[in-house]
Design an enzyme around this catalytic site. Sequence first.
Site, short mmCIF file in Angstrom:
data_model
loop_
_atom_site.label_atom_id
_atom_site.label_comp_id
_atom_site.label_asym_id
_atom_site.label_seq_id
_atom_site.Cartn_x
_atom_site.Cartn_y
_atom_site.Cartn_z
CB CYS A 76 -1.00 -0.05 1.16
SG CYS A 76 -2.36 1.10 0.97
CG HIS A 163 -3.87 -4.07 2.64
ND1 HIS A 163 -2.88 -3.58 3.45
CD2 HIS A 163 -4.56 -2.99 2.18
CE1 HIS A 163 -2.97 -2.26 3.50
NE2 HIS A 163 -3.99 -1.88 2.73
CD GLU A 165 -1.41 -6.56 4.86
OE1 GLU A 165 -1.65 -5.40 5.22
OE2 GLU A 165 -1.06 -6.84 3.69
#
Length: 189
Positions: A76, A163, A165
Site C-alpha cells: 500500500c 493487502h 496480509e
Amino acid sequence: MIVILNNGGQYVHRIQRSLKYLGVPAKIVPNSTTLEEITVNPEIKGIILSGGPDITKATNCENIALNSEIPVLGICLGHQLISKAYGGHVSRADSEEYASIKIYVKEENDLFKGVPSEFTAWASHMDEVKVTPECFEILAYSDICGVESIKHKEKSLYGVQFHPEVSHTEYGDVLLKNFCKKCGFEFEE
C-alpha cells in the site's frame, strides 16, 4: 528474519502474524530505523514497508528502497514510496475506496507464482501510483487502478497496492511466501 517498517498502518501487526503463520520470523521496527541499522544484523534477509496514512511521515522508506541490497516489498503506502523514490508519480486515486476488488496479473512472475491471473484482494485506494518509473514493470492491475503491483527490472524490489496480509485477499499467503523465497527462506511444498 524479515523486518517490517511501521508506517502507522492498521495492518502492520497482521503482516507480522501472516509471516509467523508461514514460519518466517519477523520484527516490527519504527519507520525512523535506518537501512544501516537494519542491515548490520546478518539475520535480516528482507524488508517490508508497511501501509500507513501519511506519505510525508514515512521517513526512511525511500532511502531503503533506493539502497537496499536485500529484497524489499512495499505494501500500500510502501508500494507508493518505492515508486516515488525512483521518480514515479503518486496522487489521489480516481476511485477512492477501501474495498474488495479484482486483481489481474499480467503474466506469471516470481511474486505471483502459483497465483491465478485473476483473484480478489482487499485494497485501499486513497492515493495510488499513477506513473511507474522506467526501471519498473507493472505486474498487476485492477479496474480502478492501473498499477496494483510493480517490480524493479534489476533488483528484488516489489510493491503491491492491495493487502496480501489480510484474509480477504485470495492467495495473499502465496504472494508473501513468494517474497520470502526471494529473501532466501525455504518452504516444504
